[in-house]
Each structure stands twice: as structure tokens, then as C-alpha cells.
Design a protein around this motif. Structure first.
Motif, PDB file in Angstrom:
ATOM      1  N   GLU A   5       4.878 -21.938  26.880  1.00 47.36           N
ATOM      2  CA  GLU A   5       4.446 -20.860  26.006  1.00 47.36           C
ATOM      3  C   GLU A   5       5.320 -20.742  24.752  1.00 47.36           C
ATOM      4  OE1 GLU A   5       2.386 -17.819  29.109  1.00 47.36           O
ATOM      5  OE2 GLU A   5       4.577 -17.736  28.963  1.00 47.36           O
ATOM      6  N   LEU A   6       4.665 -20.339  23.677  1.00 43.80           N
ATOM      7  CA  LEU A   6       5.284 -20.151  22.371  1.00 43.80           C
ATOM      8  C   LEU A   6       4.865 -18.777  21.866  1.00 43.80           C
ATOM      9  CD1 LEU A   6       6.578 -21.254  19.649  1.00 43.80           C
ATOM     10  CD2 LEU A   6       4.294 -22.097  19.120  1.00 43.80           C
ATOM     11  N   ARG A   7       5.838 -17.907  21.594  1.00 47.03           N
ATOM     12  CA  ARG A   7       5.525 -16.566  21.075  1.00 47.03           C
ATOM     13  C   ARG A   7       5.639 -16.573  19.559  1.00 47.03           C
ATOM     14  NH1 ARG A   7       8.520 -11.657  19.666  1.00 47.03           N
ATOM     15  NH2 ARG A   7       7.175  -9.872  20.028  1.00 47.03           N
ATOM     16  N   VAL A   8       4.650 -15.968  18.905  1.00 43.29           N
ATOM     17  CA  VAL A   8       4.635 -15.865  17.448  1.00 43.29           C
ATOM     18  C   VAL A   8       4.509 -14.402  17.055  1.00 43.29           C
ATOM     19  CG1 VAL A   8       3.410 -16.504  15.332  1.00 43.29           C
ATOM     20  CG2 VAL A   8       3.583 -18.150  17.218  1.00 43.29           C
ATOM     21  N   MET A   9       5.400 -13.963  16.160  1.00 45.89           N
ATOM     22  CA  MET A   9       5.365 -12.611  15.609  1.00 45.89           C
ATOM     23  C   MET A   9       5.266 -12.742  14.097  1.00 45.89           C
ATOM     24  SD  MET A   9       7.324  -9.753  14.194  1.00 45.89           S
ATOM     25  CE  MET A   9       8.889 -10.479  14.130  1.00 45.89           C
ATOM     26  N   GLU A  10       4.283 -12.061  13.495  1.00 38.85           N
ATOM     27  CA  GLU A  10       4.054 -12.119  12.056  1.00 38.85           C
ATOM     28  C   GLU A  10       4.130 -10.705  11.508  1.00 38.85           C
ATOM     29  OE1 GLU A  10       0.903 -15.803  12.603  1.00 38.85           O
ATOM     30  OE2 GLU A  10       0.377 -13.738  13.164  1.00 38.85           O
ATOM     31  N   LEU A  11       5.028 -10.479  10.565  1.00 36.91           N
ATOM     32  CA  LEU A  11       5.301  -9.149   9.996  1.00 36.91           C
ATOM     33  C   LEU A  11       4.816  -9.126   8.550  1.00 36.91           C
ATOM     34  CD1 LEU A  11       6.769  -6.396  10.374  1.00 36.91           C
ATOM     35  CD2 LEU A  11       8.842  -7.543   9.584  1.00 36.91           C
ATOM     36  N   PHE A  12       3.974  -8.165   8.217  1.00 36.14           N
ATOM     37  CA  PHE A  12       3.267  -8.132   6.940  1.00 36.14           C
ATOM     38  C   PHE A  12       3.885  -7.186   5.922  1.00 36.14           C
ATOM     39  CE2 PHE A  12       0.347  -9.475  10.142  1.00 36.14           C
ATOM     40  CZ  PHE A  12      -0.497 -10.375   9.524  1.00 36.14           C
ATOM     41  N   VAL A  13       3.885  -7.616   4.646  1.00 30.40           N
ATOM     42  CA  VAL A  13       4.216  -6.680   3.568  1.00 30.40           C
ATOM     43  C   VAL A  13       3.026  -5.729   3.449  1.00 30.40           C
ATOM     44  CG1 VAL A  13       5.697  -8.307   2.320  1.00 30.40           C
ATOM     45  CG2 VAL A  13       3.304  -8.108   1.680  1.00 30.40           C
ATOM     46  N   PRO A  14       3.262  -4.458   3.090  1.00 24.11           N
ATOM     47  CA  PRO A  14       2.147  -3.503   3.023  1.00 24.11           C
ATOM     48  C   PRO A  14       1.071  -3.903   2.003  1.00 24.11           C
ATOM     49  CG  PRO A  14       4.261  -2.400   2.660  1.00 24.11           C
ATOM     50  CD  PRO A  14       4.544  -3.849   2.825  1.00 24.11           C
ATOM     51  N   GLU A  15       1.462  -4.590   0.935  1.00 32.25           N
ATOM     52  CA  GLU A  15       0.506  -4.960  -0.115  1.00 32.25           C
ATOM     53  C   GLU A  15      -0.568  -5.922   0.368  1.00 32.25           C
ATOM     54  OE1 GLU A  15       4.266  -3.591  -1.740  1.00 32.25           O
ATOM     55  OE2 GLU A  15       3.852  -5.340  -0.499  1.00 32.25           O
ATOM     56  N   VAL A  16      -0.333  -6.608   1.463  1.00 32.97           N
ATOM     57  CA  VAL A  16      -1.344  -7.541   1.968  1.00 32.97           C
ATOM     58  C   VAL A  16      -2.618  -6.787   2.345  1.00 32.97           C
ATOM     59  CG1 VAL A  16      -0.848  -7.639   4.450  1.00 32.97           C
ATOM     60  CG2 VAL A  16      -1.555  -9.696   3.270  1.00 32.97           C
ATOM     61  N   ARG A  69      12.444   0.882  12.985  1.00 33.22           N
ATOM     62  CA  ARG A  69      13.066   0.826  11.646  1.00 33.22           C
ATOM     63  C   ARG A  69      14.475   0.258  11.666  1.00 33.22           C
ATOM     64  NH1 ARG A  69      10.567   2.965   7.288  1.00 33.22           N
ATOM     65  NH2 ARG A  69       8.858   4.372   7.709  1.00 33.22           N
ATOM     66  N   HIS A  70      15.183   0.451  12.770  1.00 36.63           N
ATOM     67  CA  HIS A  70      16.580   0.016  12.816  1.00 36.63           C
ATOM     68  C   HIS A  70      16.844  -0.980  13.941  1.00 36.63           C
ATOM     69  CE1 HIS A  70      17.291   3.055   9.828  1.00 36.63           C
ATOM     70  NE2 HIS A  70      16.703   3.937  10.606  1.00 36.63           N
ATOM     71  N   GLY A  71      15.792  -1.638  14.423  1.00 37.54           N
ATOM     72  CA  GLY A  71      15.938  -2.600  15.508  1.00 37.54           C
ATOM     73  C   GLY A  71      16.521  -3.922  15.027  1.00 37.54           C
ATOM     74  N   HIS A  72      16.897  -4.754  16.000  1.00 36.05           N
ATOM     75  CA  HIS A  72      17.531  -6.043  15.717  1.00 36.05           C
ATOM     76  C   HIS A  72      16.621  -6.963  14.891  1.00 36.05           C
ATOM     77  CE1 HIS A  72      20.263  -9.379  16.252  1.00 36.05           C
ATOM     78  NE2 HIS A  72      19.236 -10.130  16.602  1.00 36.05           N
ATOM     79  N   THR A  73      15.345  -7.042  15.251  1.00 36.61           N
ATOM     80  CA  THR A  73      14.414  -7.917  14.535  1.00 36.61           C
ATOM     81  C   THR A  73      14.263  -7.461  13.086  1.00 36.61           C
ATOM     82  OG1 THR A  73      13.219  -8.454  16.559  1.00 36.61           O
ATOM     83  CG2 THR A  73      12.045  -8.815  14.489  1.00 36.61           C
ATOM     84  N   ARG A  74      14.147  -6.167  12.879  1.00 39.64           N
ATOM     85  CA  ARG A  74      14.010  -5.643  11.508  1.00 39.64           C
ATOM     86  C   ARG A  74      15.263  -5.935  10.682  1.00 39.64           C
ATOM     87  NH1 ARG A  74      11.244  -3.586   7.687  1.00 39.64           N
ATOM     88  NH2 ARG A  74      12.002  -1.848   6.479  1.00 39.64           N
ATOM     89  N   ARG A  75      16.434  -5.756  11.263  1.00 40.11           N
ATOM     90  CA  ARG A  75      17.685  -6.038  10.531  1.00 40.11           C
ATOM     91  C   ARG A  75      17.777  -7.527  10.181  1.00 40.11           C
ATOM     92  NH1 ARG A  75      19.853  -2.839  14.632  1.00 40.11           N
ATOM     93  NH2 ARG A  75      20.938  -4.654  15.482  1.00 40.11           N
ATOM     94  N   GLN A  76      17.394  -8.389  11.128  1.00 41.18           N
ATOM     95  CA  GLN A  76      17.393  -9.829  10.881  1.00 41.18           C
ATOM     96  C   GLN A  76      16.447 -10.170   9.731  1.00 41.18           C
ATOM     97  OE1 GLN A  76      19.169 -12.260  12.158  1.00 41.18           O
ATOM     98  NE2 GLN A  76      18.032 -14.079  11.596  1.00 41.18           N
ATOM     99  N   MET A  77      15.233  -9.614   9.769  1.00 44.36           N
ATOM    100  CA  MET A  77      14.259  -9.861   8.713  1.00 44.36           C
ATOM    101  C   MET A  77      14.796  -9.380   7.364  1.00 44.36           C
ATOM    102  SD  MET A  77      11.919  -8.157   6.573  1.00 44.36           S
ATOM    103  CE  MET A  77      11.625  -6.590   7.355  1.00 44.36           C
TER     104      MET A  77
END
Length: 187
Positions: free
Chosen positions: A159-170, A121-129
């Protein structure tokens, strides 16, 4: 989030193939809003996924994927800077096209197993998003926007890393299955 919603989100987190194509089937207009494309230091999870040393830089591309103007996914892709001169050089000119244009039209690209992951909830990636979402969308990201899927694509050893973060409504949305038209010479 109810049981049906959790099951629906699980389907999205585990769905093989192109997320862009799957999202596009939800409405009339699919679009990629590029938030950032820059050279940045490697993050710990990216280094681990890409098998890279502690030092080095990466090209990072962050986008929001929208259907009919509604933002549904925040995505971050990262690769070691050295891959830009080699197998992934087309990423530099991708612009507003989906990353899937590079990943699913080349038989030399392979993909790791999808790995669902709950963000801190309070990680760097979440804050960036959250910062980018607020700026791009004009409203805060849902506090329930915590589940992502992660994978690594390989082309000629790069290599290429992909991270996809979803809205709950999806989780409530189901792609409309459109029969594929057969064309000569294509399957």
C-alpha cells in the motif's frame, strides 16, 4: 472563503482519477517540483492508513504541483520501506514525473475511497508543509491551506498513501475540458 469557493474546493477534494491530469488542464505547463524523497519514521495517520505496526520506516516523497509556475498543491506520499523492493520499486526512479504515471497506467493498482480531511493548524504535517513551501516558493503558504484529500493505492498487497493539500485559490479554477482524440487500439 465564500460558498462558491467551498463548493469548488469540494469538487477538487472528491474528483476521481488523476489529480495531475486534472491540474494539467488548468494551463499550458504542469510541473512537479520534488521537495524531498527520503526514508523517515512512520507518522500515526500513515501507519493507520497503511495498517502497519508502530515501528518501521517509510519512504516519503513530498512535492509541489504547479500549473504555469503557480503552486497549487502540496502532496506527500508514503509507503512502508519493504514495498520498495517489491511492487512500488519504480517510485525510487520517478524523479520529476507525477506519481500518476505509476498509479493510473497499471490495471493492477486499486484505490481506496477519497477521504477529505482538514489539517490541524499547528500539526506536524502542516508545519512540515509550511517550511517546505516557504523554502520552495519564497513566500509563506496561505493560512487557509487546510483541506486535503487522502487515499491509499494498492498493488499486489503493498500500500501507498497519498495526501494532497490544496491552496484555497484552486477552488476558483475549473479544468478546461479538451475532447479526447481517439487512437487506434486505445479507449
Amino acid at each position: 472563503m465564500g460558498i462558491a469557493s467551498r463548493e469548488g474546493l469540494r469538487d477538487w477534494l472528491r474528483a476521481p482519477g488523476s489529480l495531475s491530469r486534472r491540474l494539467a488542464r488548468l494551463g499550458q505547463r504542469f510541473e512537479v517540483q520534488v521537495l524531498s524523497q527520503r526514508i523517515a519514521p512512520l507518522r500515526r495517520l500513515e501507519r493507520q492508513a497503511l495498517g502497519l505496526p508502530r515501528r518501521g520506516l517509510t519512504l516519503v516523497r513530498e512535492v509541489i504541483l504547479k500549473v504555469d509556475g503557480k503552486p497549487l498543491v502540496w502532496a506527500r506520499s508514503a509507503l512502508h520501506q519493504s514495498a520498495l523492493a517489491g511492487p512500488w520499486r519504480a517510485l525510487k526512479g520517478l524523479g520529476h514525473r507525477p506519481l500518476a504515471d505509476l498509479l493510473y497506467h497499471d490495471r493492477r493498482v486499486s484505490r481506496s475511497v477519497l477521504q477529505p480531511r482538514r489539517l490541524a493548524r499547528h500539526g506536524h504535517t502542516r508545519r512540515q508543509m509550511q517550511r517546505q513551501w516557504q523554502h520552495a516558493v519564497g513566500e509563506p503558504a496561505s493560512p487557509q491551506m487546510l483541506w486535503s484529500r487522502n487515499s491509499v493505492f494498492r498493488r499486489y498487497g503493498a500500500e501507498l498513501r497519498v495526501m494532497e493539500l490544496f491552496v484555497p485559490e484552486v477552488a476558483e479554477r475549473r479544468p478546461v475540458l479538451v475532447p479526447r482524440r481517439r487512437t487506434r487500439g486505445r479507449v
